[in-house]
Design a protein around this motif. Structure first.
Motif, mmCIF file in Angstrom:
data_model
loop_
_atom_site.group_PDB
_atom_site.id
_atom_site.type_symbol
_atom_site.label_atom_id
_atom_site.label_comp_id
_atom_site.label_asym_id
_atom_site.label_seq_id
_atom_site.Cartn_x
_atom_site.Cartn_y
_atom_site.Cartn_z
ATOM 1 N N ASN A 57 0.828 -1.213 0.000
ATOM 2 C CA ASN A 57 0.000 0.000 0.000
ATOM 3 C C ASN A 57 0.856 1.253 0.000
ATOM 4 O O ASN A 57 0.497 2.258 -0.620
ATOM 5 N N GLU A 62 -1.481 4.178 -1.447
ATOM 6 C CA GLU A 62 -2.745 4.130 -0.709
ATOM 7 C C GLU A 62 -2.547 4.583 0.736
ATOM 8 O O GLU A 62 -3.459 5.117 1.346
ATOM 9 N N THR A 82 -1.772 8.408 -4.970
ATOM 10 C CA THR A 82 -1.937 7.135 -5.692
ATOM 11 C C THR A 82 -2.113 7.318 -7.186
ATOM 12 O O THR A 82 -1.474 6.645 -7.984
ATOM 13 N N HIS A 83 -3.008 8.242 -7.566
ATOM 14 C CA HIS A 83 -3.345 8.316 -8.988
ATOM 15 C C HIS A 83 -2.158 8.768 -9.821
ATOM 16 O O HIS A 83 -2.037 8.415 -10.987
ATOM 17 N N ALA A 86 0.175 5.890 -10.448
ATOM 18 C CA ALA A 86 -0.384 4.854 -11.327
ATOM 19 C C ALA A 86 0.298 4.818 -12.689
ATOM 20 O O ALA A 86 0.227 3.814 -13.385
ATOM 21 N N ARG A 91 -1.356 -2.495 -9.797
ATOM 22 C CA ARG A 91 -1.494 -3.543 -8.790
ATOM 23 C C ARG A 91 -2.721 -4.405 -8.995
ATOM 24 O O ARG A 91 -3.693 -4.016 -9.632
ATOM 25 N N ARG B 177 -8.419 5.011 -8.420
ATOM 26 C CA ARG B 177 -7.132 5.636 -8.056
ATOM 27 C C ARG B 177 -5.981 4.822 -8.625
ATOM 28 O O ARG B 177 -5.039 5.365 -9.203
ATOM 29 N N GLY B 180 -5.111 5.491 -12.000
ATOM 30 C CA GLY B 180 -4.616 6.823 -12.339
ATOM 31 C C GLY B 180 -5.660 7.921 -12.333
ATOM 32 O O GLY B 180 -5.402 9.014 -12.848
#
Ligand SMILES: Nc1ncnc2c1ncn2[C@@H]1O[C@H](COP(=O)(O)OP(=O)(O)OP(=O)(O)O)[C@@H](O)[C@H]1O
Ligand SMILES: [Mg+2]
Lengths: 266, 296
Positions: A57, A62, A82-83, A86, A91, B177, B180
Motif C-alpha cells: 500500500n 494508498e 496514488t493516482h 499509477a 497492482r 485511483r 490513475g
C-alpha cells in the motif's frame, strides 16, 4: 541515495506507524530497505500482520509513509498521490471484487486501464482499434472473455474478474507490478490460471514485480528474488542464486532461525 | 365515473409537469446511481436555477442566456457540496444539507426578494410556442425535445474517456485511483454535473410556472428519487441507456400517478406523504423479500 541506473525500485528506510501515540499504536513498517533490478520478480513472504500489505500500500500510495524514500526508475515517488503513481505502478488486489468496476462492461474497464498514465479527454472511450487490442490480450487467458467485451463485469466469476484485473494492470506496462495475495481468494483451478497468466506476462515483458504470497510452493517456484518480512522489517533478502537453492522446508527453517535470532538479540 | 373526466382534464398539464421535473430527476439520479454518493443539494440547486433565470429575465436578458447562467450556477453549487465533502471529510448527505441551507439565503440575495413573477417576460415557452406560453401538450412536446437532447448529450458524455472514468469512480474508488484517476476531481465534476441538471430543471420550472420562488425546491429530491426508482422498475437500469431513461420515464409516470390520486380526491398537500411512503416501500421491499425468503 542510489542513483544506480540499474535499479528499478529502491526502498530505503521506509517507516509507518498507525495510530501513533495511542494505545492502538502499531509500528507496521519499521525501516524497510531493499532494491529491485529491472525485471526482478520478488516474492514477499511473512506471517500475518508482518506488514506485507502495508508495504505494498505504501508503494502504491494508498497509505503515506512517515519517513524513508521510495523510488521507481530513479524517480522519488513517496510524496505522490496514488493516482499519480499509477503511471509507474500498477497492482492486483487480494479481493477479486476490488480491481474492477462492477457496473462497467469488460471493455469499459479495459479502456480505463488503457488510458492509465495518459490524459483523458472527451473522445469516445472505446474505439475499434481498442477492441482489437482487448481481444488479443484476453484471448490467451482461455476464458472466452474476448467474446464478452460488452458484458458487465458483475456477471463474471471471481477468477474471471481477477484475470481481468491482471490484464488491466499490465495492459500498459507498469514499471512496477504489485500483487498482494492475488490468487488467495480463488479456487485452486482459477488460482492456477491467474498464476500462469501472471508468470506469462511478467516473463514476456520483464516486468519488475513484487508478489506477496502465503503459499510456500509459490514462493519457491516463482520469481528470482525473495523477501521475508517480519515485524515491519526485511529479515531475509535472497538474491537469484540463493533463491534458486531454497526449498519450502528450508524457507520455514530460515524463518524460525531469523525470528529466534531476533528474539535473542532483543 | 367522475374521476375519469377529472383525470383526463389533468392529463395534459400533468404530462408537461412530468417533463419539467425530468431534468431534476436526472440531476438526482447522477449522484445516487452514477457516483453512488447520496446527495441532497438538488433541493437548493433547483431554486437556485429558478432564481438566477428569473433575475436575468427580469433584468431584460433573454431566456437562453438565463438557462446558461443557471447551469453554471448549478455547477458551482454542486461542486461546492463535493469540495466540502472531500476536504472536510463530511458525509455527502450532510455536505449537501449545509449547501442547500446556505443556498436559501443566497437565492433570496440573487432575487432580492423571496420570489419573482415572470408573467411579463419572454420565456422559452413564449418565444418558441406562442405569446401566452402555449398549450400544455405543445409545452410537453417542446420539453420532450429538450429532454431528448439532454439525454443524448449525457449518453455521449458518459461514453467518453472522462465519462467512463467518472462512472468508474462511482463504481470503485480504490480501483479508479490505482488506474490513475484523481477521484476527488471526478466527484467534484460529477456533483457539478448533477447541480447543472437540477438548476436547469429549476430554470425551466420558473419559466413554466412564470415565477420563481425560494421554496420551490422543497420536496424535489424525493420526487427525483421516486421518479428514478419508478423508472428503473419500468425500464430497468442494466445499461446506461436505461439508466438515463429511467428518471425521465419515472418523472412522467409519477405525475400521472399524482393526477390520478388528485382525481380520486386526494389533496395536493397529501402528495408528499404518499411519495415518501412510496420511496419507503421501494427501499423496504428487498428487505421484506429477504425476510420472507428466510422464514418461508
Ligand atoms: N489502516 C490501518 N490502521 C491500523 N492498523 C493497521 C492498518 N493497516 C494495517 N494495520 C496493522 O499493521 C500491521 C501490518 O498489517 P498488514 O496488513 O501489512 O499485514 P500483512 O503482512 O499483510 O498480513 P496478512 O498476511 O495477514 O495479510 C497489522 O498489525 C495490522 O493490524
Ligand atoms: Mg496482507
Amino acid at each position: 541515495m542510489s542513483n544506480n541506473h540499474r535499479t528499478a525500485v529502491a526502498v530505503e528506510g521506509v517507516q509507518r506507524t498507525f495510530h501513533p501515540g495511542t494505545v492502538q499504536e502499531k509500528r507496521a513498517l519499521r525501516g524497510i530497505d531493499f532494491e529491485l533490478e529491472p525485471g526482478d520478480f520478488a516474492v514477499v513472504i511473512g506471517s500475518n500482520g508482518a506488514g506485507k500489505s502495508t508495504l505494498l500500500n505504501a508503494l502504491a500510495g494508498e497509505i503515506s509513509v512517515d519517513s524513508g524514500h521510495i523510488s521507481v526508475d530513479g524517480i522519488q515517488i513517496q510524496s505522490w498521490p496514488t493516482h499519480r503513481r499509477a503511471r509507474l505502478v500498477s497492482r492486483v488486489f487480494q479481493d477479486p471484487m476490488m480491481g474492477t468496476a462492477a457496473a462497467l462492461t469488460i471493455e469499459e474497464n479495459l479502456s480505463i486501464a488503457r488510458r492509465r498514465g495518459h490524459r483523458r479527454n472527451l473522445r469516445l472511450s472505446i474505439r475499434n482499434d481498442d477492441r482489437r487490442v482487448f481481444r488479443e490480450r484476453l484471448a490467451p487467458l482461455g476464458l472466452g472473455l474476448e467474446n464478452r467485451l460488452t458484458d458487465r463485469v458483475d456477471l463474471l466469476s471471481g477468477g474471471q474478474r481477477q484475470s481481468l484485473t491482471l490484464i488491466m494492470a499490465t495492459l500498459n506496462q507498469p514499471r512496477l507490478l504489485l500483487l498482494d495475495e492475488h490468487t488467495a481468494a480463488l479456487d485452486p483451478r482459477a488460482a492456477e490460471l491467474v498464476m500462469n497468466a501472471t508468470t506469462q506476462t511478467v516473463e514476456e515483458h520483464h516486468t519488475t514485480t513484487l508478489m506477496v504470497t502465503h503459499n510456500m510452493n509459490h514462493a519457491i517456484t516463482f520469481g528470482n528474488r525473495l523477501l521475508m518480512i517480519h515485524e515491519g522489517r526485511v529479515i531475509f533478502n535472497a538474491g537469484a542464486e540463493e533463491k534458486s537453492k531454497l526449498t519450502a522446508s528450508g524457507l520455514v527453517d530460515r524463518f524460525h532461525d531469523a525470528v529466534s535470532d531476533r528474539m535473542v538479540l532483543n | 365515473m367522475e374521476f375519469i373526466s377529472v383525470y383526463l382534464n389533468l392529463f395534459p398539464v400533468s404530462l408537461a409537469q412530468g417533463a419539467v421535473y425530468a431534468f431534476v430527476a436526472l440531476g438526482v439520479m447522477i449522484p445516487f446511481r452514477v457516483l453512488s454518493l447520496p446527495d441532497l443539494t438538488s433541493e437548493g440547486t433547483f431554486p437556485l436555477g429558478g432564481a438566477v433565470l428569473a433575475t436575468l429575465l427580469a433584468a431584460g436578458y433573454n431566456p437562453v442566456l438565463g438557462l446558461v447562467v443557471a447551469i453554471l450556477a448549478g455547477v458551482v453549487a454542486g461542486g461546492a457540496t463535493a469540495i466540502i465533502h472531500l476536504l472536510l471529510k463530511i458525509p455527502s448527505l450532510l455536505a449537501g444539507i449545509i449547501v442547500l441551507t446556505m443556498l436559501f439565503s443566497i437565492n433570496i440575495r440573487i432575487m432580492g426578494k423571496p420570489n419573482t413573477a415572470l408573467f411579463d417576460f419572454d420565456t422559452i415557452f413564449t418565444q418558441l410556442l406562442n405569446a401566452d406560453g402555449g398549450a400544455p401538450l405543445s409545452q410537453f412536446a417542446l420539453l420532450m425535445v429538450i429532454i431528448l437532447l439532454v439525454c443524448g448529450a449525457l449518453f455521449w458524455f458518459l461514453h467518453t474517456e472522462i465519462g467512463v472514468a467518472l462512472r468508474s469512480v462511482g463504481a470503485n474508488q480504490m480501483m479508479s485511483r490505482a488506474q490513475g484517476l484523481a477521484t476527488g476531481w471526478y466527484i467534484v465534476g460529477g456533483l457539478g454535473l448533477a447541480g447543472a441538471l437540477s438548476a436547469f430543471g429549476g430554470a425551466v420550472m420558473a419559466q413554466y410556472q412564470s415565477y420563481a420562488d425560494v421554496t420551490m425546491g422543497a420536496g424535489v429530491l424525493i420526487i427525483g428519487l421516486a421518479a428514478t426508482i419508478l423508472g428503473e422498475a419500468i425500464v430497468g437500469n442494466k445499461n446506461l441507456a436505461r439508466q438515463i431513461a429511467a428518471p425521465v420515464v419515472g418523472a412522467l409516470i409519477y405525475f400521472q400517478v399524482v393526477a390520478l390520486a388528485l382525481a380520486l380526491g386526494l389533496r395536493p398537500s397529501d402528495l408528499r406523504l404518499l411519495t415518501g411512503i412510496f420511496v419507503l416501500c421501494t427501499l423496504a421491499a428487498p428487505l421484506i423479500a429477504r425476510r420472507l425468503a428466510r422464514s418461508g
